[in-house]
Motif scaffolding. Sequence first.
Motif, PDB file in Angstrom:
ATOM      1  N   VAL A 191       0.839  -1.204   0.000  1.00  0.00           N
ATOM      2  CA  VAL A 191       0.000   0.000   0.000  1.00  0.00           C
ATOM      3  C   VAL A 191       0.871   1.249   0.000  1.00  0.00           C
ATOM      4  O   VAL A 191       0.618   2.190  -0.757  1.00  0.00           O
ATOM      5  CB  VAL A 191      -0.970   0.008   1.205  1.00  0.00           C
ATOM      6  N   SER A 192       1.919   1.265   0.800  1.00  0.00           N
ATOM      7  CA  SER A 192       2.760   2.461   0.881  1.00  0.00           C
ATOM      8  C   SER A 192       3.512   2.733  -0.419  1.00  0.00           C
ATOM      9  O   SER A 192       3.936   3.854  -0.661  1.00  0.00           O
ATOM     10  CB  SER A 192       3.728   2.370   2.062  1.00  0.00           C
ATOM     11  N   ALA A 193       3.637   1.722  -1.286  1.00  0.00           N
ATOM     12  CA  ALA A 193       4.326   1.897  -2.564  1.00  0.00           C
ATOM     13  C   ALA A 193       3.386   2.371  -3.683  1.00  0.00           C
ATOM     14  O   ALA A 193       3.848   2.668  -4.780  1.00  0.00           O
ATOM     15  CB  ALA A 193       5.004   0.593  -2.974  1.00  0.00           C
ATOM     16  N   LEU A 194       2.091   2.431  -3.402  1.00  0.00           N
ATOM     17  CA  LEU A 194       1.145   2.890  -4.417  1.00  0.00           C
ATOM     18  C   LEU A 194       1.332   4.382  -4.685  1.00  0.00           C
ATOM     19  O   LEU A 194       1.799   5.122  -3.804  1.00  0.00           O
ATOM     20  CB  LEU A 194      -0.297   2.667  -3.943  1.00  0.00           C
ATOM     21  N   PRO A 195       0.919   4.838  -5.873  1.00  0.00           N
ATOM     22  CA  PRO A 195       0.916   6.293  -6.116  1.00  0.00           C
ATOM     23  C   PRO A 195       0.051   6.993  -5.063  1.00  0.00           C
ATOM     24  O   PRO A 195      -0.903   6.399  -4.535  1.00  0.00           O
ATOM     25  CB  PRO A 195       0.296   6.408  -7.508  1.00  0.00           C
ATOM     26  N   GLU A 196       0.361   8.236  -4.788  1.00  0.00           N
ATOM     27  CA  GLU A 196      -0.246   8.960  -3.669  1.00  0.00           C
ATOM     28  C   GLU A 196      -1.777   8.911  -3.640  1.00  0.00           C
ATOM     29  O   GLU A 196      -2.373   8.590  -2.607  1.00  0.00           O
ATOM     30  CB  GLU A 196       0.220  10.416  -3.695  1.00  0.00           C
ATOM     31  N   LYS A 197      -2.433   9.231  -4.737  1.00  0.00           N
ATOM     32  CA  LYS A 197      -3.901   9.260  -4.736  1.00  0.00           C
ATOM     33  C   LYS A 197      -4.493   7.864  -4.569  1.00  0.00           C
ATOM     34  O   LYS A 197      -5.496   7.695  -3.878  1.00  0.00           O
ATOM     35  CB  LYS A 197      -4.434   9.914  -6.013  1.00  0.00           C
ATOM     36  N   HIS A 198      -3.871   6.875  -5.172  1.00  0.00           N
ATOM     37  CA  HIS A 198      -4.352   5.496  -5.020  1.00  0.00           C
ATOM     38  C   HIS A 198      -4.188   5.042  -3.566  1.00  0.00           C
ATOM     39  O   HIS A 198      -5.073   4.403  -3.005  1.00  0.00           O
ATOM     40  CB  HIS A 198      -3.592   4.554  -5.951  1.00  0.00           C
ATOM     41  N   ARG A 199      -3.037   5.366  -2.975  1.00  0.00           N
ATOM     42  CA  ARG A 199      -2.773   5.004  -1.584  1.00  0.00           C
ATOM     43  C   ARG A 199      -3.812   5.632  -0.665  1.00  0.00           C
ATOM     44  O   ARG A 199      -4.389   4.964   0.200  1.00  0.00           O
ATOM     45  CB  ARG A 199      -1.357   5.453  -1.207  1.00  0.00           C
ATOM     46  N   ALA A 200      -4.085   6.918  -0.865  1.00  0.00           N
ATOM     47  CA  ALA A 200      -5.066   7.611  -0.021  1.00  0.00           C
ATOM     48  C   ALA A 200      -6.458   7.016  -0.207  1.00  0.00           C
ATOM     49  O   ALA A 200      -7.192   6.834   0.775  1.00  0.00           O
ATOM     50  CB  ALA A 200      -5.067   9.105  -0.355  1.00  0.00           C
ATOM     51  N   ALA A 201      -6.819   6.699  -1.439  1.00  0.00           N
ATOM     52  CA  ALA A 201      -8.141   6.120  -1.707  1.00  0.00           C
ATOM     53  C   ALA A 201      -8.284   4.741  -1.074  1.00  0.00           C
ATOM     54  O   ALA A 201      -9.325   4.420  -0.489  1.00  0.00           O
ATOM     55  CB  ALA A 201      -8.379   6.052  -3.216  1.00  0.00           C
ATOM     56  N   VAL A 204      -9.893   3.623  -6.138  1.00  0.00           N
ATOM     57  CA  VAL A 204      -9.953   2.448  -5.254  1.00  0.00           C
ATOM     58  C   VAL A 204      -9.837   1.171  -6.083  1.00  0.00           C
ATOM     59  O   VAL A 204      -9.053   0.270  -5.745  1.00  0.00           O
ATOM     60  CB  VAL A 204     -11.249   2.443  -4.409  1.00  0.00           C
ATOM     61  N   ASP A 205     -10.581   1.112  -7.184  1.00  0.00           N
ATOM     62  CA  ASP A 205     -10.545  -0.068  -8.038  1.00  0.00           C
ATOM     63  C   ASP A 205      -9.152  -0.298  -8.621  1.00  0.00           C
ATOM     64  O   ASP A 205      -8.619  -1.406  -8.565  1.00  0.00           O
ATOM     65  CB  ASP A 205     -11.578   0.069  -9.149  1.00  0.00           C
ATOM     66  N   ALA A 206      -8.546   0.756  -9.144  1.00  0.00           N
ATOM     67  CA  ALA A 206      -7.199   0.631  -9.713  1.00  0.00           C
ATOM     68  C   ALA A 206      -6.182   0.289  -8.627  1.00  0.00           C
ATOM     69  O   ALA A 206      -5.264  -0.509  -8.849  1.00  0.00           O
ATOM     70  CB  ALA A 206      -6.804   1.923 -10.426  1.00  0.00           C
ATOM     71  N   GLY A 207      -6.347   0.878  -7.444  1.00  0.00           N
ATOM     72  CA  GLY A 207      -5.453   0.574  -6.332  1.00  0.00           C
ATOM     73  C   GLY A 207      -5.524  -0.882  -5.924  1.00  0.00           C
ATOM     74  O   GLY A 207      -4.503  -1.518  -5.649  1.00  0.00           O
TER      75      GLY A 207
END
Length: 71
Positions: free
Chosen positions: A18-28, A57-60
């Motif tokens: 999760v912490s490696a996700l892009p910022e907006k995806h991580r927050a979502a 959220v779906d892409a994350g």
Amino acid sequence: HIPVQLNTLDAVVLEKAVSALPEKHRAAIRWSYVHAGNPVAMARALAVSKQGLADLVDAGRTMLQNRIGKS
């Protein structure tokens, strides 16, 4: 109250992913699974529409599945 046992090793792997996700995806993702507050407020904070938040959220989730190899 029924306690739930957590696999701490899985939790560490998931948090790293999760912490490696892009910022907006991580927050979502964190909003969706941890905070689950007002979707309008979260969408506004991320400067996206409600559909944009759902898409993040779906892409994350897809990114996490690909990174940790589980579906």
